[in-house]
Write a protein that holds these residues in place. Structure first.
Motif, PDB file in Angstrom:
ATOM      1  N   ASP A  29     -15.026  -2.832  -8.316  1.00 21.68           N
ATOM      2  CA  ASP A  29     -14.850  -1.462  -8.794  1.00 21.68           C
ATOM      3  C   ASP A  29     -13.776  -0.723  -7.992  1.00 21.68           C
ATOM      4  OD1 ASP A  29     -15.659   0.577 -10.660  1.00 21.68           O
ATOM      5  OD2 ASP A  29     -16.546   1.618  -8.935  1.00 21.68           O
ATOM      6  N   TYR A  30     -13.636  -1.076  -6.727  1.00 19.99           N
ATOM      7  CA  TYR A  30     -12.585  -0.507  -5.888  1.00 19.99           C
ATOM      8  C   TYR A  30     -11.212  -0.784  -6.501  1.00 19.99           C
ATOM      9  CZ  TYR A  30      -9.555   0.217  -1.825  1.00 19.99           C
ATOM     10  OH  TYR A  30      -8.553   0.644  -0.987  1.00 19.99           O
ATOM     11  N   CYS A  31     -11.015  -2.002  -6.989  1.00 21.06           N
ATOM     12  CA  CYS A  31      -9.735  -2.388  -7.595  1.00 21.06           C
ATOM     13  C   CYS A  31      -9.443  -1.585  -8.855  1.00 21.06           C
ATOM     14  CB  CYS A  31      -9.717  -3.877  -7.917  1.00 21.06           C
ATOM     15  SG  CYS A  31      -9.707  -4.916  -6.451  1.00 21.06           S
ATOM     16  N   ARG A  32     -10.470  -1.341  -9.649  1.00 22.93           N
ATOM     17  CA  ARG A  32     -10.278  -0.559 -10.886  1.00 22.93           C
ATOM     18  C   ARG A  32      -9.834   0.867 -10.597  1.00 22.93           C
ATOM     19  NH1 ARG A  32     -15.710  -2.637 -12.187  1.00 22.93           N
ATOM     20  NH2 ARG A  32     -15.348  -4.711 -13.020  1.00 22.93           N
ATOM     21  N   LYS A  33     -10.099   1.343  -9.400  1.00 18.14           N
ATOM     22  CA  LYS A  33      -9.754   2.718  -9.026  1.00 18.14           C
ATOM     23  C   LYS A  33      -8.509   2.821  -8.165  1.00 18.14           C
ATOM     24  CE  LYS A  33     -14.585   4.107  -9.091  1.00 18.14           C
ATOM     25  NZ  LYS A  33     -15.754   4.385  -8.257  1.00 18.14           N
ATOM     26  N   LYS A  34      -8.218   1.778  -7.370  1.00 21.71           N
ATOM     27  CA  LYS A  34      -7.187   1.899  -6.340  1.00 21.71           C
ATOM     28  C   LYS A  34      -6.119   0.815  -6.323  1.00 21.71           C
ATOM     29  CE  LYS A  34      -8.955   5.395  -3.986  1.00 21.71           C
ATOM     30  NZ  LYS A  34      -8.244   6.630  -3.780  1.00 21.71           N
ATOM     31  N   VAL A  35      -6.225  -0.190  -7.214  1.00 21.15           N
ATOM     32  CA  VAL A  35      -5.306  -1.324  -7.129  1.00 21.15           C
ATOM     33  C   VAL A  35      -4.560  -1.500  -8.458  1.00 21.15           C
ATOM     34  CG1 VAL A  35      -5.084  -3.785  -6.626  1.00 21.15           C
ATOM     35  CG2 VAL A  35      -6.859  -2.439  -5.478  1.00 21.15           C
ATOM     36  N   ASN A  36      -3.262  -1.684  -8.363  1.00 24.17           N
ATOM     37  CA  ASN A  36      -2.389  -1.871  -9.518  1.00 24.17           C
ATOM     38  C   ASN A  36      -1.749  -3.260  -9.452  1.00 24.17           C
ATOM     39  OD1 ASN A  36      -2.302   1.104 -10.495  1.00 24.17           O
ATOM     40  ND2 ASN A  36      -1.897   1.207  -8.313  1.00 24.17           N
ATOM     41  N   PHE A  37      -1.284  -3.735 -10.598  1.00 23.98           N
ATOM     42  CA  PHE A  37      -0.639  -5.043 -10.670  1.00 23.98           C
ATOM     43  C   PHE A  37       0.717  -4.889 -11.331  1.00 23.98           C
ATOM     44  CE2 PHE A  37      -0.141  -9.186 -13.042  1.00 23.98           C
ATOM     45  CZ  PHE A  37       0.108  -9.961 -11.928  1.00 23.98           C
ATOM     46  N   ILE A  38       1.743  -5.410 -10.679  1.00 19.71           N
ATOM     47  CA  ILE A  38       3.103  -5.389 -11.228  1.00 19.71           C
ATOM     48  C   ILE A  38       3.571  -6.831 -11.395  1.00 19.71           C
ATOM     49  CG2 ILE A  38       5.491  -4.678 -10.893  1.00 19.71           C
ATOM     50  CD1 ILE A  38       4.427  -2.424  -9.058  1.00 19.71           C
ATOM     51  N   PHE A  39       3.957  -7.158 -12.613  1.00 19.38           N
ATOM     52  CA  PHE A  39       4.479  -8.487 -12.921  1.00 19.38           C
ATOM     53  C   PHE A  39       5.970  -8.343 -13.173  1.00 19.38           C
ATOM     54  CE2 PHE A  39       5.460 -11.881 -15.992  1.00 19.38           C
ATOM     55  CZ  PHE A  39       5.092 -12.974 -15.223  1.00 19.38           C
ATOM     56  N   VAL A  40       6.784  -9.011 -12.358  1.00 17.04           N
ATOM     57  CA  VAL A  40       8.241  -8.921 -12.451  1.00 17.04           C
ATOM     58  C   VAL A  40       8.764 -10.244 -13.015  1.00 17.04           C
ATOM     59  CG1 VAL A  40      10.383  -8.467 -11.213  1.00 17.04           C
ATOM     60  CG2 VAL A  40       8.230  -7.439 -10.404  1.00 17.04           C
ATOM     61  N   GLN A  97       0.862  -1.177   0.000  1.00 12.86           N
ATOM     62  CA  GLN A  97       0.000   0.000   0.000  1.00 12.86           C
ATOM     63  C   GLN A  97       0.900   1.227   0.000  1.00 12.86           C
ATOM     64  OE1 GLN A  97      -2.604   0.719   3.377  1.00 12.86           O
ATOM     65  NE2 GLN A  97      -4.078   1.710   2.027  1.00 12.86           N
ATOM     66  N   HIS A  98       0.598   2.142  -0.897  1.00 13.63           N
ATOM     67  CA  HIS A  98       1.403   3.359  -1.010  1.00 13.63           C
ATOM     68  C   HIS A  98       0.536   4.478  -1.574  1.00 13.63           C
ATOM     69  CE1 HIS A  98       4.967   5.804  -1.457  1.00 13.63           C
ATOM     70  NE2 HIS A  98       4.639   6.050  -2.703  1.00 13.63           N
ATOM     71  N   ASN A  99       0.552   5.623  -0.909  1.00  7.94           N
ATOM     72  CA  ASN A  99      -0.210   6.800  -1.360  1.00  7.94           C
ATOM     73  C   ASN A  99      -1.665   6.474  -1.706  1.00  7.94           C
ATOM     74  OD1 ASN A  99       1.983   8.477  -1.016  1.00  7.94           O
ATOM     75  ND2 ASN A  99       2.567   8.440  -3.171  1.00  7.94           N
ATOM     76  N   ARG A 100      -2.327   5.787  -0.798  1.00  8.75           N
ATOM     77  CA  ARG A 100      -3.752   5.446  -0.933  1.00  8.75           C
ATOM     78  C   ARG A 100      -4.069   4.517  -2.102  1.00  8.75           C
ATOM     79  NH1 ARG A 100      -5.763  11.436   0.284  1.00  8.75           N
ATOM     80  NH2 ARG A 100      -5.386  11.420   2.516  1.00  8.75           N
ATOM     81  N   GLU A 101      -3.049   3.877  -2.625  1.00  7.11           N
ATOM     82  CA  GLU A 101      -3.255   2.870  -3.662  1.00  7.11           C
ATOM     83  C   GLU A 101      -2.562   1.586  -3.231  1.00  7.11           C
ATOM     84  OE1 GLU A 101      -2.571   3.840  -7.733  1.00  7.11           O
ATOM     85  OE2 GLU A 101      -3.823   5.614  -7.649  1.00  7.11           O
TER      86      GLU A 101
END
Length: 185
Positions: free
Chosen positions: A102-113, A59-63
């Motif tokens: 809908d919360y995820c579409r606004k506040k959640v990101n995905f990083i694939f390493v 969690q970082h900067n409300r996301e």
């Protein structure tokens, strides 16, 4: 028993550990939620076997940022496994937050390493699927006006706007740079 994210704090380094090759993908000590451990606790409260899950959550900067590490070759089986991880992880994540997708579409990101060495395409003829999402095609598309400048590799972009606000694919070096520039613990 109510599971809480804060009970599963760990480092990015530990969540990037590849048991098969006995190796860490990154050496970064930024604090994250070990989502694999969280998922185990989440399912144990229902006395059910754990399902697959994404490796880390930050969690970082409300996301929020889900982070998945893959050290091996990214093939169709791996992509299917990641799809399952996304679904299972989002269900438990949203349940704990008592939110909807809908919360995820606004506040959640995905990083694939991914491991760049294990997924290098140089010297090989690209398959249709590889070309569609290759770094070479990404460079060509970025020259076109009105086209999104960043296109996630390995078909990960399919999750953007459906499950996540943004989706990123980074090799280890790119990811370390992203973390150092964006996560200030």
């Amino acid at each position: 028993m109510k599971v809480r994210f804060i009970d599963y704090l760990d480092s990015l380094k530990n969540t990037s550990y590849d048991k098969t090759n006995n190796a860490y993908m990154v050496n970064n000590i930024h604090q994250v939620i070990n989502f694999d451990q969280f998922q185990e606790a989440y399912f144990s409260q229902y006395k059910k076997p754990v399902t697959c899950s994404i490796d880390a959550l930050k969690q970082h900067n409300r996301e929020w940022f889900f982070i998945e590490f893959k050290n091996g070759k990214i093939d169709n089986k791996t992509k299917k496994n990641i799809s399952e991880k996304v679904g299972h992880s989002l269900f438990s994540f949203l349940d704990v937050l008592n939110e909807k997708i809908d919360y995820c579409r606004k506040k959640v990101n995905f990083i694939f390493v991914y491991n760049k060495e294990n997924n290098s395409q140089s010297g090989h003829r690209l398959s249709c699927d590889d070309y569609q999402l290759s770094i070479e095609r990404q460079k060509l598309k970025s020259l076109l006006l009105g086209v999104k400048k960043y296109i996630p590799l390995f078909q990960m972009g399919r999750y953007e706007d459906v499950y996540f606000k943004n989706v990123y694919t980074y090799d280890q070096e790119q990811f370390e740079k992203f973390v150092n520039e964006n996560f200030d613990d």
